[in-house]
Design a protein around this motif. Structure first.
Motif, PDB file in Angstrom:
ATOM      1  N   ASP A 129       0.699  -1.192  -0.148  1.00 55.68           N
ATOM      2  CA  ASP A 129       0.002  -0.137  -0.116  1.00 55.68           C
ATOM      3  C   ASP A 129       0.961   1.254  -0.100  1.00 55.68           C
ATOM      4  O   ASP A 129       1.678   1.672   1.032  1.00 55.68           O
ATOM      5  CB  ASP A 129      -0.783  -0.077   0.971  1.00 55.68           C
ATOM      6  CG  ASP A 129      -2.051   1.267   1.161  1.00 55.68           C
ATOM      7  OD1 ASP A 129      -1.766   1.897   0.500  1.00 55.68           O
ATOM      8  OD2 ASP A 129      -2.840   1.186   2.069  1.00 55.68           O
ATOM      9  N   ARG A 131      -0.171   4.436  -0.847  1.00 55.77           N
ATOM     10  CA  ARG A 131      -0.892   5.625  -0.785  1.00 55.77           C
ATOM     11  C   ARG A 131      -0.304   6.723  -0.043  1.00 55.77           C
ATOM     12  O   ARG A 131      -0.359   7.754  -0.491  1.00 55.77           O
ATOM     13  CB  ARG A 131      -2.365   5.136  -0.324  1.00 55.77           C
ATOM     14  CG  ARG A 131      -3.285   4.675  -1.177  1.00 55.77           C
ATOM     15  CD  ARG A 131      -4.445   4.071  -0.582  1.00 55.77           C
ATOM     16  NE  ARG A 131      -4.388   3.080   0.239  1.00 55.77           N
ATOM     17  CZ  ARG A 131      -5.430   2.716   0.782  1.00 55.77           C
ATOM     18  NH1 ARG A 131      -6.647   3.026   0.610  1.00 55.77           N
ATOM     19  NH2 ARG A 131      -5.261   1.497   1.695  1.00 55.77           N
ATOM     20  N   GLU A 132       0.346   6.535   1.203  1.00 50.20           N
ATOM     21  CA  GLU A 132       1.021   7.439   1.831  1.00 50.20           C
ATOM     22  C   GLU A 132       2.107   8.158   1.248  1.00 50.20           C
ATOM     23  O   GLU A 132       2.520   9.025   1.549  1.00 50.20           O
ATOM     24  CB  GLU A 132       1.161   7.000   3.346  1.00 50.20           C
ATOM     25  CG  GLU A 132      -0.072   6.438   3.928  1.00 50.20           C
ATOM     26  CD  GLU A 132      -0.945   7.733   4.535  1.00 50.20           C
ATOM     27  OE1 GLU A 132      -0.414   8.840   4.813  1.00 50.20           O
ATOM     28  OE2 GLU A 132      -2.113   7.502   4.253  1.00 50.20           O
ATOM     29  N   THR A 134       2.463   8.472  -2.122  1.00 44.22           N
ATOM     30  CA  THR A 134       2.143   8.637  -3.783  1.00 44.22           C
ATOM     31  C   THR A 134       2.248  10.278  -3.764  1.00 44.22           C
ATOM     32  O   THR A 134       1.610  10.939  -3.118  1.00 44.22           O
ATOM     33  CB  THR A 134       0.755   8.106  -4.141  1.00 44.22           C
ATOM     34  OG1 THR A 134       0.755   6.795  -3.771  1.00 44.22           O
ATOM     35  CG2 THR A 134       0.420   8.560  -5.363  1.00 44.22           C
ATOM     36  N   VAL A 156     -11.493   4.816  -4.441  1.00 44.33           N
ATOM     37  CA  VAL A 156     -10.044   4.585  -4.275  1.00 44.33           C
ATOM     38  C   VAL A 156      -9.341   5.579  -5.550  1.00 44.33           C
ATOM     39  O   VAL A 156      -8.388   6.118  -5.503  1.00 44.33           O
ATOM     40  CB  VAL A 156      -9.580   3.274  -4.391  1.00 44.33           C
ATOM     41  CG1 VAL A 156      -8.194   3.024  -4.564  1.00 44.33           C
ATOM     42  CG2 VAL A 156     -10.072   2.592  -3.330  1.00 44.33           C
ATOM     43  N   LEU A 160      -6.456   8.713  -5.523  1.00 45.43           N
ATOM     44  CA  LEU A 160      -5.101   8.247  -6.211  1.00 45.43           C
ATOM     45  C   LEU A 160      -4.831   9.215  -7.337  1.00 45.43           C
ATOM     46  O   LEU A 160      -3.569   9.858  -7.764  1.00 45.43           O
ATOM     47  CB  LEU A 160      -5.053   6.896  -6.721  1.00 45.43           C
ATOM     48  CG  LEU A 160      -4.142   6.284  -7.450  1.00 45.43           C
ATOM     49  CD1 LEU A 160      -2.556   6.449  -6.465  1.00 45.43           C
ATOM     50  CD2 LEU A 160      -4.092   4.956  -7.783  1.00 45.43           C
TER      51      LEU A 160
END
Length: 198
Positions: A129, A131-132, A134, A156, A160
């Motif tokens: 994961d 996401r943090e 990106t 999601v 993103l």
């Protein structure tokens, strides 16, 4: 730990294309082969792009991988048990019935996928994961999903795309396997991204 060898599928041959044909690399979805997943899209790209794809270990043309223990799989009866669940997640309501010629090969891919490799891929994805971490993409990018995608849907995709500063496309009525549901849209998105790089 050994690095698994991924099988390569060359959809188009460089010798059949213009010398400056851009390269498009297609990746698979878990439980599918790249050949069947992108079957509707590849003809739309042929002649203009050098199109290659790769398969996950134990999927499609890739050899199985065994970097885990059998004890971890004791509760798993193999990929055939996942067919009904995946069919519901991969295809929007009525898509399977209306497009069985596209969907059935992917469900056969899942049944034929090496169960150990499938389990290893599930474990690898479970903790992956980013996401943090990106941030804005260094190249033109796009995030594409379907309104019926229960795994990576619009909730999601939108954040993103915002984090990447990427184009966001939401395909109405599509589920997880957008390449089957909207190949023409993906062809336009890829063409636009390549054009933005030139």
């Amino acid at each position: 730990m050994t690095v698994p060898e991924l099988g390569l599928v060359e959809f188009t041959r460089p010798q059949d294309l213009p010398a400056d044909a851009p390269l498009v690399v297609l990746g698979p979805a878990l439980g599918t082969s790249v050949t069947h997943l992108y079957a509707p899209l590849v003809p739309l790209l042929s002649g203009r792009f050098h199109v290659v794809g790769w398969d996950l270990p134990g999927h499609g043309v890739s050899a199985p991988t065994q970097e885990f223990t059998v004890a971890e799989l004791v509760a798993s009866a193999g990929t055939p048990t996942q067919v009904v669940t995946c069919a519901k997640a991969w295809f929007a309501a009525d898509f399977l019935a209306q497009h069985s010629e596209l969907c059935t090969p992917l469900l056969h891919d899942l049944q034929g996928t090496d169960r150990f490799s499938y389990a290893a891929a599930c474990r690898a994805l479970a903790d992956y994961d980013l996401r943090e971490e990106t941030g804005p993409a260094a190249v033109p990018s796009a995030v594409v999903t379907g309104t019926e995608d229960a795994m990576v849907g619009p909730d999601v995709a939108r954040p993103l795309a915002q984090a990447l500063r990427a184009r966001c496309e939401i395909v109405d009525g599509a589920a997880h396997l957008v390449p089957l549901a909207a190949p023409e849209l993906l062809e336009r998105v890829l063409t636009d991204l390549v054009a933005a790089m030139r």
